[in-house]
Scaffold this active site. Structure first.
Site, mmCIF file in Angstrom:
data_model
loop_
_atom_site.group_PDB
_atom_site.id
_atom_site.type_symbol
_atom_site.label_atom_id
_atom_site.label_comp_id
_atom_site.label_asym_id
_atom_site.label_seq_id
_atom_site.Cartn_x
_atom_site.Cartn_y
_atom_site.Cartn_z
ATOM 1 C CE LYS A 1 -8.755 0.992 2.742
ATOM 2 N NZ LYS A 1 -9.177 1.842 1.932
ATOM 3 C CB ILE B 1 -7.327 -2.654 7.944
ATOM 4 C CG1 ILE B 1 -8.025 -1.775 7.366
ATOM 5 C CG2 ILE B 1 -6.208 -2.727 5.912
ATOM 6 C CD1 ILE B 1 -7.497 0.067 6.837
ATOM 7 C CG ASP C 1 -2.983 -2.967 7.906
ATOM 8 O OD1 ASP C 1 -3.588 -2.879 7.809
ATOM 9 O OD2 ASP C 1 -2.214 -2.024 7.944
ATOM 10 C CE1 TYR D 1 -1.433 2.856 4.025
ATOM 11 C CE2 TYR D 1 -2.835 2.788 1.093
ATOM 12 C CZ TYR D 1 -2.824 3.154 2.562
ATOM 13 O OH TYR D 1 -3.200 4.548 3.020
#
Lengths: 465, 494
Positions: free
Chosen positions: B273, B236, B234, B149
């Protein structure tokens, strides 16, 4: 494990070991409650404004259709606007909700009697003034550089301004001999001291109205400050978080007005690029939980950089929407501010007279949510150790959590910040009674120990004789 | 203004925010010509924004049925004062409990989370920066597998002074993270005298949409324990895993691996998300290290979650039956979207990395590149934006080591828009294939005119190239997306 974490995580630069926070911890162990715990500790160390929630609540009760994710359609629509919730949930634009910034700019102008107009496009929204101050430091100074700051000052600055940014704070000593006013001499002295420590000074950080003093800065003070910043070519960060709490004369003069009125400064002078204002809704509107802070600057490069940095702490779109509705009614805004100031004055006056009857005086003040109280006469010696002892006694005997001046970096021992807007009038009344009882007992004890000292010295001199 | 700039710090004037990059062309094209089903059907469709818009109907229904969750409703206004006044950085206890419960549910209740370890942050953006501040000093580094990302470049490096070093993953083994790649990256850092403090992984992966299998995860845990460095996970996209294989969270590995040093393991999470709430700024740090919890909690003062939002979320996430229904329905809809796209693309021989999670897929357009270079990828990308009118994200923006891959988001639009987007891609690929076939035929007949033919083929693909030079406007791309100008919220009220 220490070296597995960063230096910032391992050491104490978060500032939470200061007495300011230790008092809070004591309070949390034994909090006062009118019915459930009437002998508990009364919290007077928290600068919160709880005086005017009824006004906000009644607005909400009348406008629930608008605020609860429903569009403002003149009250005709009562069904949930399906797109509105979705739009808000998805809205993460760091430029903020335009409607919200428009109302904030208008509010700021009104607080200054509409003598100044603020441009919503020069506002950056941040997660509270905490984030605003830190962000400005990241933008204005390199690690190791310094800002001057008049004492006494809000203890939270030690964390907000210094911790992760590694910027230094150099105190500008203000003294009770002239009501803690900021002087050119003090600024120059602090600047010299910084240079001696090989610190590069990038600016001055002021809070106006001041915390913990509760005063508005005078025209002279502001002019001295501006002259100083102009001559040294440095920034001024003016934290005006208490600007809406000015309840008495003299009125509030913000840094923008001071600059506009400065005789020697023309529009277009580059000092305009070095003035930055911090504001928040935590004190004026009493909404610290909503985390609404902002930076205002004419310097486009600052606005641009700070806007990008706000990604690390944006204001919830849900909250932006709610507040843009509440603040969107001009009449309500004006009514709220006026009524709030009236109630603050009443509280302030109640505290001042309560303290007076206990033989305790305060610095004359016209703003803020607290008084700067002079307890020097209750110290057993003119030292910070004595101040700490007094503070501990006040917690354990009077059961009051006040903030000792040393936690605010005051250069003279014996001063305490005492908050009056975070409790009911009944609780304030109890607090005043406790202070009086404590002060009387302390004086009596002093008298007794004085008499004992006198007696034993007379006795010894008699013996000699 | 130039003078103004000289007064600022290096951080304020450098490019660490990541927005001065050529990838803005995509956003600019979208901003200046945003698709709208009825008002601008020829506009650019936004497929560069990883948002989850598939289940708002469920959420809205819940909100209508639960007015007490909002302090603005008649039913909830009694809570207004207490909520508005509450600024304790521990957060509302109900909020922390609801988050811990939700996190466990999303992981199939194979693990439990301790509410006292839940720390708030300003979105996952704030969480990552805070982790960097807590774990590393300026000049230290984190390893991060590519592709990753792009926002990490800003979040972990900009104001912290921390470095990010790539762990290169390749298509030859489906971009899996190998021990060799980790060791290579680590050695490289040592040789350059850079102090590696940790490894940052995103699982499920952005941009790949894949999840890490148990063996790989265990391998990563072994690696960080051996090197005595931190592991930031992460997670998410945890609730976006829509089909088998089953998701394995690092929390599960920790339950099983008693030898692992728990002080090295940290989770970053968010509701942006899984629930589709990026506007509400709900970021979470969950660390197994007490000192980190402590430090991160103090730092959370710089990005607390609005108590108004905490209250709403606490109520919503603790409604068990609603949340069970939501998670299951969300997965179904994501699976359906993913299926429609990938099957559609297969019809025109466009593959994608096989994936079972995320709000996007990793599309393979390598065969459409003139040559296997980043420049060729950028050329192709500009054609896709300007001609096909789709804003997809080129793999180079994710630091992918191989050109030709594109991340395509599919969960941020309605069904009709999705069908139009798919039609456009298919048409583009078919036309490109036809041209290539025609060109090959032509070449076979006229060998001597080989180079001229190719040049004509290029020109017909590119038409009038609207290649825009990188510019400094349009502040957002993949990092800080903003609402389209058409959003009613962006029009100020009068």
């Amino acid at each position: 494990m220490q070296q597995m974490l960063s230096r910032k995580a391992s050491f104490n630069s978060h500032g939470e070991d200061s007495s300011y926070f230790l008092g809070w911890k004591e309070y949390e162990k034994n909090p006062y409650h009118e019915h459930h715990n009437p002998s508990g500790i009364i919290q007077m160390g928290l600068a919160e404004n709880q005086l005017s929630f009824d006004l906000l609540e009644s607005w909400l009760a009348k406008n629930a259709n608008v605020a609860h994710f429903k569009e403002d359609r003149g009250g005709s629509s009562s069904s949930l606007s399906s797109s509105l919730f979705r739009e808000l949930a998805l809205f993460q634009d760091y430029r903020g909700l335009p409607a919200f910034k428009k109302e904030l700019a208008a509010l700021m102008g009104e607080i200054r009697g509409n003598k100044v107009r603020y441009d919503p496009n020069k506002l950056v929204l941040t997660a509270g003034a905490t984030a605003a101050n830190e962000t400005l430091m990241f933008c204005l100074a390199e690690p190791g550089e310094a800002f001057l700051i008049p004492t006494p000052y809000y203890p939270g600055f030690d964390r907000d301004v210094k911790w992760r940014t590694e910027v230094q704070l150099v105190p500008v000593h203000c003294s009770s001999s002239n009501q803690f006013r900021l002087t050119s001499l003090a600024l120059e002295e602090a600047h010299k001291r910084a240079l001696k420590q090989k610190l590069k000074v990038k600016g001055v950080l002021i809070t106006n109205p001041t915390n913990p003093l509760g005063t508005t800065m005078s025209k002279d003070e502001l002019n001295h400050l501006l002259d100083f910043a102009i001559s040294k070519k440095i920034h001024i960060v003016s934290d005006e978080i208490y600007s809406g709490t000015v309840f008495d004369s003299p009125g509030f003069i913000g840094i923008t007005q001071a600059l506009l009125n400065h005789k020697k400064v023309r529009v277009g002078n580059d000092i305009w690029n070095r003035i930055h204002i911090v504001y928040s809704l935590s004190k004026d509107l009493g909404l610290p939980g909503f985390r609404v802070g902002m930076i205002y600057s004419e310097n486009e490069a600052i606005i641009s950089a700070a806007t990008k940095m706000s990604s690390f702490g944006l204001v919830s779109s849900q909250t932006q929407f709610l507040l843009s509705n509440i603040l969107g009614e001009k009449n309500f805004r004006k009514l709220y501010m006026k009524e709030n100031q009236k109630r603050l004055k009443e509280r302030h006056d109640m505290m001042v007279s309560g303290l007076k009857s206990a033989g305790i005086s305060c610095l004359k003040s016209n703003a803020g949510l607290f008084c700067w109280v002079d307890m020097r006469h209750l110290l057993c010696s003119n030292t910070f150790e004595a101040e700490k002892e007094l503070w501990e006694k006040i917690i354990s005997e009077a059961k009051l959590n006040l903030s000792p001046g040393s936690s605010c970096h005051c250069s003279e021992p014996g001063w305490f910040r005492v908050c009056f807007a975070n409790m009911s009038t009944e609780t304030l009344s109890v607090a005043m009674q406790r202070i009086k009882a404590f002060a009387d007992a302390t004086c009596k004890a002093d008298q007794i120990s004085y008499q004992q000292a006198l007696y034993s010295s007379q006795k010894s001199s008699l013996n000699k004789w | 203004m130039a003078f103004g700039k000289n007064l600022l710090s290096k951080i304020a004037t450098n490019d660490g925010h990541g927005e001065n990059s050529p990838y803005f062309d995509g956003w600019k094209a979208y901003d200046s010509d945003p698709f709208h089903l009825t008002e601008n059907p020829q506009g650019v469709i936004q497929m560069g924004l990883a948002e989850n818009q598939l289940c708002f109907d469920l959420i809205q229904e819940w909100i209508l049925q639960n007015p007490k969750a909002s302090i603005c409703s008649a039913e909830g206004v009694n809570d207004f004062k207490d909520i508005a006044i509450f600024q304790d950085y521990h957060g509302l206890p109900e909020f922390r409990e609801a988050i811990a419960t939700f996190m466990a549910k999303v992981r199939g209740d194979t693990v439990t989370f301790d509410p006292d370890r839940v720390v708030m942050s300003g979105g996952a953006t704030g969480a990552h920066e805070t982790m960097a501040f807590c774990l590393a000093n300026p000049g230290d580094a984190f390893l991060v597998p590519t592709p990753y990302y792009p926002g990490f470049d800003r979040d972990l490096r900009w104001r912290t002074g921390v470095k990010l070093l790539p762990v290169v993953c390749e298509s030859s083994n489906n971009f899996m993270i190998t021990r060799e790649a980790l060791e290579e990256a680590y050695q490289k850092a040592e040789e350059s005298n850079i102090n590696v403090k940790g490894l940052l992984i995103t699982n499920p992966s952005n941009p790949l949409g894949t999840i890490l299998d148990r063996d790989t995860l265990q391998g990563l845990v072994n690696f960080i324990n051996e090197k005595n460095i931190h592991l930031i996970c992460d997670e998410i996209y945890a609730a976006t895993v829509f089909t088998r294989p089953m998701y394995v969270s690092i929390a599960e590995i920790l339950e099983e691996d008693k030898k692992c040093n728990r002080d090295l393991i940290h989770l970053v999470y968010s509701l942006s998300k899984d629930m589709g709430f990026p506007g509400f700024r709900i970021g979470i740090i969950y660390s197994y290290n007490d000192k980190v919890v402590n430090s991160a909690r103090k730092m959370s003062s710089f990005g607390l979650v609005s108590t108004q939002t905490q209250q709403l979320i606490a109520n919503m996430l603790s409604d068990d039956s609603f949340i069970n229904k939501y998670i299951s329905e969300s997965r179904k809809r994501l699976a359906a979207r993913h299926g429609v796209f990938t099957r559609g693309l297969m019809q025109v021989r466009v593959g994608n990395l096989q994936s079972n999670a995320g709000l996007f897929f990793w599309m393979d357009l390598r065969r459409l590149l003139k040559e296997s270079t980043v420049e060729a990828e950028m050329d192709l990308w500009r054609v896709i934006i300007n001609e096909v009118k789709l804003n997809v994200s080129p793999g180079s923006s994710f630091h992918c080591s191989e050109p030709g891959w594109f991340r395509v988001c599919y969960a941020n639009m309605d069904d009709e828009t999705m069908r139009i987007a798919l039609r456009r891609i298919k048409k583009f690929v078919l036309q490109a294939d036809e041209r290539e076939a025609a060109a090959k035929k032509h070449m076979w007949h006229k060998n001597l005119q080989l180079s001229l033919s190719f040049r004509r083929w290029d020109e017909s693909i590119m038409k009038t190239p609207r290649i825009v030079t990188p510019h400094l406007m349009s502040p957002h791309m993949i990092m800080s997306p903003h609402s389209p100008l058409a959003s009613p919220l962006v029009r100020a009220r009068n």
